[in-house]
Motif scaffolding. Structure first.
Motif, PDB file in Angstrom:
ATOM      1  N   SER A  78     -46.824  41.026 108.646  1.00 59.92           N
ATOM      2  CA  SER A  78     -46.611  42.123 107.696  1.00 59.92           C
ATOM      3  C   SER A  78     -47.439  41.930 106.428  1.00 59.92           C
ATOM      4  CB  SER A  78     -45.124  42.238 107.343  1.00 59.92           C
ATOM      5  OG  SER A  78     -44.694  41.132 106.563  1.00 59.92           O
ATOM      6  N   ILE A  79     -47.731  40.689 106.093  1.00 65.75           N
ATOM      7  CA  ILE A  79     -48.532  40.398 104.904  1.00 65.75           C
ATOM      8  C   ILE A  79     -50.025  40.562 105.185  1.00 65.75           C
ATOM      9  CG2 ILE A  79     -49.286  38.511 103.384  1.00 65.75           C
ATOM     10  CD1 ILE A  79     -46.400  37.497 103.398  1.00 65.75           C
ATOM     11  N   PRO A 135     -50.145  38.530  97.848  1.00 66.71           N
ATOM     12  CA  PRO A 135     -51.521  38.676  97.325  1.00 66.71           C
ATOM     13  C   PRO A 135     -52.529  37.826  98.106  1.00 66.71           C
ATOM     14  CG  PRO A 135     -49.970  38.453  95.520  1.00 66.71           C
ATOM     15  CD  PRO A 135     -49.200  38.168  96.767  1.00 66.71           C
ATOM     16  N   ARG A 136     -52.200  36.540  98.361  1.00 70.81           N
ATOM     17  CA  ARG A 136     -53.124  35.682  99.097  1.00 70.81           C
ATOM     18  C   ARG A 136     -53.282  36.160 100.541  1.00 70.81           C
ATOM     19  NH1 ARG A 136     -51.671  31.031 100.355  1.00 70.81           N
ATOM     20  NH2 ARG A 136     -49.548  30.925  99.512  1.00 70.81           N
ATOM     21  N   GLY A 137     -52.169  36.510 101.159  1.00 76.45           N
ATOM     22  CA  GLY A 137     -52.215  36.941 102.546  1.00 76.45           C
ATOM     23  C   GLY A 137     -52.987  38.244 102.728  1.00 76.45           C
ATOM     24  N   THR A 138     -52.811  39.180 101.793  1.00 75.07           N
ATOM     25  CA  THR A 138     -53.549  40.440 101.873  1.00 75.07           C
ATOM     26  C   THR A 138     -55.045  40.188 101.702  1.00 75.07           C
ATOM     27  OG1 THR A 138     -51.651  41.667 100.992  1.00 75.07           O
ATOM     28  CG2 THR A 138     -53.811  42.731 100.865  1.00 75.07           C
ATOM     29  N   PHE A 139     -55.393  39.314 100.755  1.00 76.44           N
ATOM     30  CA  PHE A 139     -56.803  39.009 100.526  1.00 76.44           C
ATOM     31  C   PHE A 139     -57.442  38.379 101.756  1.00 76.44           C
ATOM     32  CE2 PHE A 139     -60.009  35.812  99.395  1.00 76.44           C
ATOM     33  CZ  PHE A 139     -60.979  36.627  98.823  1.00 76.44           C
ATOM     34  N   TRP A 140     -56.819  37.310 102.282  1.00 76.21           N
ATOM     35  CA  TRP A 140     -57.412  36.626 103.433  1.00 76.21           C
ATOM     36  C   TRP A 140     -57.336  37.482 104.691  1.00 76.21           C
ATOM     37  CZ3 TRP A 140     -60.819  33.284 102.512  1.00 76.21           C
ATOM     38  CH2 TRP A 140     -60.724  32.426 101.423  1.00 76.21           C
ATOM     39  N   GLY A 141     -56.337  38.349 104.793  1.00 78.06           N
ATOM     40  CA  GLY A 141     -56.295  39.294 105.899  1.00 78.06           C
ATOM     41  C   GLY A 141     -57.468  40.261 105.840  1.00 78.06           C
ATOM     42  N   ALA A 142     -57.785  40.746 104.625  1.00 79.19           N
ATOM     43  CA  ALA A 142     -58.919  41.650 104.459  1.00 79.19           C
ATOM     44  C   ALA A 142     -60.234  40.954 104.800  1.00 79.19           C
ATOM     45  CB  ALA A 142     -58.957  42.182 103.027  1.00 79.19           C
ATOM     46  N   GLY A 155     -61.638  34.291 112.548  1.00 74.52           N
ATOM     47  CA  GLY A 155     -60.747  33.152 112.674  1.00 74.52           C
ATOM     48  C   GLY A 155     -60.625  32.290 111.428  1.00 74.52           C
ATOM     49  N   PRO A 156     -61.739  31.854 110.829  1.00 74.19           N
ATOM     50  CA  PRO A 156     -61.642  30.979 109.652  1.00 74.19           C
ATOM     51  C   PRO A 156     -60.847  31.565 108.491  1.00 74.19           C
ATOM     52  CG  PRO A 156     -63.834  30.838 110.582  1.00 74.19           C
ATOM     53  CD  PRO A 156     -63.122  31.941 111.321  1.00 74.19           C
ATOM     54  N   PRO A 157     -61.075  32.825 108.074  1.00 73.79           N
ATOM     55  CA  PRO A 157     -60.251  33.355 106.976  1.00 73.79           C
ATOM     56  C   PRO A 157     -58.763  33.400 107.324  1.00 73.79           C
ATOM     57  CG  PRO A 157     -62.212  34.693 107.264  1.00 73.79           C
ATOM     58  CD  PRO A 157     -62.156  33.762 108.433  1.00 73.79           C
ATOM     59  N   TYR A 158     -58.456  33.724 108.579  1.00 70.08           N
ATOM     60  CA  TYR A 158     -57.050  33.708 109.001  1.00 70.08           C
ATOM     61  C   TYR A 158     -56.474  32.308 108.867  1.00 70.08           C
ATOM     62  CZ  TYR A 158     -52.848  34.069 111.831  1.00 70.08           C
ATOM     63  OH  TYR A 158     -51.539  34.018 112.248  1.00 70.08           O
ATOM     64  N   GLN A 159     -57.233  31.305 109.283  1.00 71.39           N
ATOM     65  CA  GLN A 159     -56.760  29.927 109.231  1.00 71.39           C
ATOM     66  C   GLN A 159     -56.579  29.438 107.797  1.00 71.39           C
ATOM     67  OE1 GLN A 159     -59.948  28.405 111.659  1.00 71.39           O
ATOM     68  NE2 GLN A 159     -58.634  28.153 113.436  1.00 71.39           N
ATOM     69  N   VAL A 160     -57.442  29.900 106.881  1.00 71.00           N
ATOM     70  CA  VAL A 160     -57.323  29.487 105.481  1.00 71.00           C
ATOM     71  C   VAL A 160     -55.943  29.855 104.940  1.00 71.00           C
ATOM     72  CG1 VAL A 160     -58.150  29.937 103.134  1.00 71.00           C
ATOM     73  CG2 VAL A 160     -59.797  29.522 104.969  1.00 71.00           C
ATOM     74  N   TYR A 161     -55.424  31.010 105.366  1.00 64.82           N
ATOM     75  CA  TYR A 161     -54.084  31.399 104.900  1.00 64.82           C
ATOM     76  C   TYR A 161     -52.975  30.790 105.752  1.00 64.82           C
ATOM     77  CZ  TYR A 161     -49.963  34.077 103.668  1.00 64.82           C
ATOM     78  OH  TYR A 161     -48.702  34.425 103.263  1.00 64.82           O
ATOM     79  N   ALA A 162     -53.126  30.830 107.080  1.00 67.51           N
ATOM     80  CA  ALA A 162     -52.004  30.529 107.970  1.00 67.51           C
ATOM     81  C   ALA A 162     -51.795  29.042 108.244  1.00 67.51           C
ATOM     82  CB  ALA A 162     -52.178  31.279 109.295  1.00 67.51           C
ATOM     83  N   LEU A 163     -52.864  28.251 108.335  1.00 71.37           N
ATOM     84  CA  LEU A 163     -52.676  26.834 108.652  1.00 71.37           C
ATOM     85  C   LEU A 163     -51.827  26.096 107.611  1.00 71.37           C
ATOM     86  CD1 LEU A 163     -56.070  25.559 110.162  1.00 71.37           C
ATOM     87  CD2 LEU A 163     -53.831  25.659 111.293  1.00 71.37           C
ATOM     88  N   PRO A 164     -52.033  26.317 106.296  1.00 69.08           N
ATOM     89  CA  PRO A 164     -51.215  25.592 105.311  1.00 69.08           C
ATOM     90  C   PRO A 164     -49.733  25.942 105.340  1.00 69.08           C
ATOM     91  CG  PRO A 164     -53.242  26.388 104.296  1.00 69.08           C
ATOM     92  CD  PRO A 164     -53.140  27.045 105.639  1.00 69.08           C
ATOM     93  N   LEU A 165     -49.340  26.989 106.078  1.00 71.33           N
ATOM     94  CA  LEU A 165     -47.928  27.333 106.177  1.00 71.33           C
ATOM     95  C   LEU A 165     -47.159  26.294 106.989  1.00 71.33           C
ATOM     96  CD1 LEU A 165     -48.203  31.192 106.841  1.00 71.33           C
ATOM     97  CD2 LEU A 165     -47.725  30.046 104.663  1.00 71.33           C
ATOM     98  N   GLY A 166     -47.885  25.491 107.783  1.00 73.42           N
ATOM     99  CA  GLY A 166     -47.257  24.410 108.532  1.00 73.42           C
ATOM    100  C   GLY A 166     -46.255  24.866 109.573  1.00 73.42           C
TER     101      GLY A 166
END
Length: 257
Positions: A78-79, A135-142, A155-166
């Motif tokens: 959703s983000i 804000p971060r998720g919308t930016f990296w999603g865009a 893939g890389p921009p998605y990982q920048v946001y999602a990987l640190p969520l652990g």
């Protein structure tokens, strides 16, 4: 049969390309997927390679959605998805002026910085788990939507946001599968509008499609058996490989080599 489809060199490049992309789609991360278009570009133009692979990616997405059903983080989607749709629209609008080389180089440098930050935190024993942020998720999603449309490098921009969520590895992978299935489906409309598909390319896609489920399910089988202590270091190594590959391709594109 067109000259392309009767050329053995096409299959020597296309079959390994599809197998590598399929393993990546199954959950191996973006490193192997990034090799797909360059490998196929040994025998066709990069634009034609991307057009041939996109219908195959859609089939792989369907297989992945089935294999990872039940694993999905609705909050992450959703983000990030609204931003991704905006990114695709920007990519479509700027398709005539944005160069793939610039996109690959910029994404590669950002991704390398992301990996180095994680590596320093890992060495210091202070790896932080990030919280969800609209804000971060919308930016990296865009960014993911834009780079996926322009250079098949979402893939890389998605990982920048999602990987640190652990997240649990299966939840992380299942969520990324849903994200990119939607992104790739939406990309079909502007790709058709820009004339990226013709009879020859679609025929090539159909010939190669039977390989898609086999390679994708092989990737799923391996990832579902990985422990988090193995999965996350593995994924960050994939991030490093992706960043170096993007920087390499971006520099070569811009230098005309």
């Amino acid at each position: 049969m067109t000259p392309l489809l009767s050329d053995p060199a096409f299959y020597l490049a296309a079959i390994p390309a599809v197998l590598l992309v399929g393993l990546s789609k199954g959950g191996f991360g973006g490193a192997m997927a990034l090799l797909g278009v360059p490998m196929l570009s040994l025998v066709v133009s990069p634009v034609q390679a991307a057009a041939i692979l996109l219908p195959i990616l859609i089939v792989m997405d369907i297989v992945s959605l089935w294999a990872w059903r039940g694993y999905m983080d609705r909050r992450t989607l959703s983000i990030m998805l609204p931003g991704a749709l905006m990114g695709i629209a920007i990519g479509w609008a700027t398709a005539a002026i944005v160069t793939e080389g610039h996109v690959r180089l910029i994404v590669g440098l950002v991704t390398l910085a992301f990996f180095l930050r994680w590596a320093f935190e890992k060495i210091a024993g202070n790896v932080r788990i990030a919280s969800q942020s609209r804000p971060r998720g919308t930016f990296w999603g865009a960014v993911a939507g834009f780079t996926s449309f322009v250079a098949h490098a979402g893939g890389p921009p998605y990982q920048v946001y999602a990987l640190p969520l652990g997240q649990d590895p299966r939840l992380y992978t299942g969520t990324s599968v849903v994200f990119f299935a939607i992104v790739n489906a939406v990309k079909l409309v502007p790709y058709f509008a820009l004339g990226q598909f013709d009879r020859s390319n679609l025929t090539a896609s159909l010939i190669l499609i039977p390989l898609a489920p086999l390679a994708t399910l092989a990737g799923v089988w391996v990832i579902k058996r990985m422990k988090p202590t193995v999965f996350y270091p593995f994924m960050y190594v994939m991030v490093l490989i992706v960043s170096l590959k993007l920087i390499h391709d971006g520099v070569f594109d811009l230098m005309g080599w």
